[in-house]
Scaffold this motif. Structure first.
Motif, PDB file in Angstrom:
ATOM      1  N   VAL A 144      -6.623  19.492   1.579  1.00 53.76           N
ATOM      2  CA  VAL A 144      -6.366  19.005   2.945  1.00 53.76           C
ATOM      3  C   VAL A 144      -5.964  20.193   3.799  1.00 53.76           C
ATOM      4  CG1 VAL A 144      -5.057  17.378   4.362  1.00 53.76           C
ATOM      5  CG2 VAL A 144      -5.426  16.898   1.956  1.00 53.76           C
ATOM      6  N   THR A 201      -2.651  -1.178   3.785  1.00 55.92           N
ATOM      7  CA  THR A 201      -3.600  -1.192   2.670  1.00 55.92           C
ATOM      8  C   THR A 201      -4.835  -0.312   2.898  1.00 55.92           C
ATOM      9  OG1 THR A 201      -4.345  -3.278   3.649  1.00 55.92           O
ATOM     10  CG2 THR A 201      -2.969  -3.430   1.698  1.00 55.92           C
ATOM     11  N   LYS A 210      -8.531   7.499  11.870  1.00 55.87           N
ATOM     12  CA  LYS A 210      -8.488   7.494  10.397  1.00 55.87           C
ATOM     13  C   LYS A 210      -8.172   8.878   9.842  1.00 55.87           C
ATOM     14  CE  LYS A 210      -9.857   3.321  11.200  1.00 55.87           C
ATOM     15  NZ  LYS A 210      -8.838   2.403  11.689  1.00 55.87           N
ATOM     16  N   CYS A 242     -12.364  15.408   8.780  1.00 60.10           N
ATOM     17  CA  CYS A 242     -11.622  15.934   7.627  1.00 60.10           C
ATOM     18  C   CYS A 242     -12.311  17.173   7.044  1.00 60.10           C
ATOM     19  CB  CYS A 242     -11.547  14.899   6.508  1.00 60.10           C
ATOM     20  SG  CYS A 242     -11.054  13.267   7.045  1.00 60.10           S
ATOM     21  N   ALA A 295      -1.946   8.166  10.104  1.00 57.05           N
ATOM     22  CA  ALA A 295      -1.452   7.106   9.204  1.00 57.05           C
ATOM     23  C   ALA A 295       0.066   7.253   9.059  1.00 57.05           C
ATOM     24  CB  ALA A 295      -2.136   7.197   7.842  1.00 57.05           C
ATOM     25  N   THR A 329     -10.233  13.540  -2.248  1.00 57.77           N
ATOM     26  CA  THR A 329     -10.726  14.867  -1.898  1.00 57.77           C
ATOM     27  C   THR A 329      -9.903  15.904  -2.657  1.00 57.77           C
ATOM     28  OG1 THR A 329     -11.410  16.254  -0.055  1.00 57.77           O
ATOM     29  CG2 THR A 329      -9.293  15.178   0.183  1.00 57.77           C
ATOM     30  N   GLY A 354       0.827  -1.207   0.000  1.00 58.57           N
ATOM     31  CA  GLY A 354       0.000   0.000   0.000  1.00 58.57           C
ATOM     32  C   GLY A 354       0.856   1.251   0.000  1.00 58.57           C
ATOM     33  N   ALA A 356      -1.076  -7.055  -3.854  1.00 64.39           N
ATOM     34  CA  ALA A 356      -0.789  -8.214  -2.992  1.00 64.39           C
ATOM     35  C   ALA A 356      -2.040  -9.069  -2.889  1.00 64.39           C
ATOM     36  CB  ALA A 356      -0.359  -7.732  -1.614  1.00 64.39           C
TER      37      ALA A 356
END
Ligand SMILES: Cc1cc2nc3c(=O)[nH]c(=O)nc-3n(C[C@H](O)[C@H](O)[C@H](O)COP(=O)(O)OP(=O)(O)OC[C@H]3O[C@@H](n4cnc5c(N)ncnc54)[C@H](O)[C@@H]3O)c2cc1C
Length: 312
Positions: free
Chosen positions: A50, A113, A285, A139, A290, A47, A13, A85
């Motif tokens: 940010v 991923t 999330k 977000c 991340a 999107t 990923g 994968a």
């Protein structure tokens, strides 16, 4: 199929988590490959702006942000391969990741991923995503100051998002297909006592309409079998997420929401396999988290490989 090349780490990923892990692994001089089935960058490319990634006070276009992530990972020696994968197996002390076009052998694997927001599956939904249709209140909530918006869903996440969004919006419709919520009682009480929220019970969204931006939705009251238009500036779909773990089911432990269970060092239930980003249970999330968990996973891989002989 070509013979499997040997790496220190295969990262699956190339979203924010995978690219951040790739940068750290490459810079630690680990032989690193990042597998990406689509375009490097991940979900954030869905999107168009940010505003909450630290370091960019004016905000940044996701494509520019993720191009920079990619450049930095490549600069420090990570390879990026376009491949999906499909399975991971153990072979002679190495992990072997089976891609669509070849296999990749490595001493460690980072699964990054991500997850996919569940969609309503309506025409117009994809075209207007990032143009009024959103899947993430944290977000995008701030884009809807003093506007009229709706949230679809009835679980804890939907109600939490609705309460959070009332900090910004003028009016919020909470659209729920049943006549009661399945969310926890305290959230229900907060929603029902919030003057900005109007609950549309027994209701589903039947259409999402607008030219260049969301303009209206068609709501159907399924009990009365009556459909009507609702003018809206924003629609938040909050009906769950699907972590992308199909190819590791049965290999690593997964929680009730389909996320990979990780320990404090992002290790999974299989020694040598780590997980980071939206696919991992420990990660809120967001792009920044991340990145943080991707970095933590790469540092943990480095430590793990220093003691590798002892693990195998
Ligand atoms: C519309 C939208 C707006 C958002 N806005 C914001 C925001 O403003 N701020 C914010 O912080 N967050 C935002 N988010 C959330 C943010 O995008 C995610 O939290 C973040 O991208 C997670 O990063 P990740 O690397 O874990 O996963 P992802 O970004 O999902 O990346 C995973 C990557 O893995 C690839 N992949 C999946 N399976 C395989 C496989 N088997 N083999 C090879 N490759 C595979 C995918 O193609 C993808 O590129 C938004 C999300 C969406 C959908």
């Amino acid at each position: 199929m070509n013979p499997a090349p040997d790496y220190d780490v295969v990262i699956i990923g190339a979203g924010p988590a995978g690219l951040a892990a790739g940068l750290y692994a490459g810079r630690a001089r680990l032989a690193t490959v990042i597998l990406e089935k689509g375009l490097p960058g991940g979900q954030i490319l869905l999107t168009d702006w940010v505003e909450n990634f630290p370091g960019f006070p004016e905000g940044i276009a996701p494509l520019e942000l993720m191009e920079n992530f990619k450049k930095q990972a490549l600069k420090f020696g990570a390879d990026i391969e376009t491949d999906e994968a499909q399975a991971i197996r153990k072979d002679g002390g190495r992990w072997v990741v089976a891609g669509r076009s070849r296999e990749y052998r490595a001493r460690a694997v980072i699964i990054a991923t991500g997850a996919a927001y569940r969609k309503l599956g309506l025409a117009g939904e994809e075209r207007l995503t990032g143009r009024g249709v959103s899947y993430c209140a944290t977000c995008d909530g701030a884009f809807f100051r003093d506007q009229e918006i709706a949230v679809v869903g009835g679980g804890d996440n939907a109600l939490n998002e609705a309460i959070f969004l009332t900090k910004f919006c003028r009016k919020l419709y909470l659209i729920h297909r049943r006549d009661r919520f399945r969310a926890t009682k305290i959230l229900q009480e907060r929603v029902l006592s919030n003057a900005k929220i109007e609950v549309l019970w027994n209701s589903v969204v039947e259409a999402i309409e607008g030219e260049s931006h969301l303009e209206r939705i068609i709501v159907r009251n399924v009990k009365e079998n009556r459909a009507y238009p609702l003018r809206l500036d924003g629609l938040f779909v909050s009906i769950g997420m699907d972590p992308q773990t199909g190819f590791v089911k049965g290999l690593v432990e997964i929680n009730e929401w389909g996320e990979i269970k990780v320990d404090q060092k992002m290790g999974t239930s299989q020694p040598g396999i780590f997980a980071a980003g939206d696919v991992a249970d420990a990660c809120p999330k967001q792009v920044a988290t991340a990145v943080g968990t991707g970095v933590a996973a790469a540092l943990a891989v480095n430590d793990y490989l220093l003691n590798w002989g002892r693990h195998t």
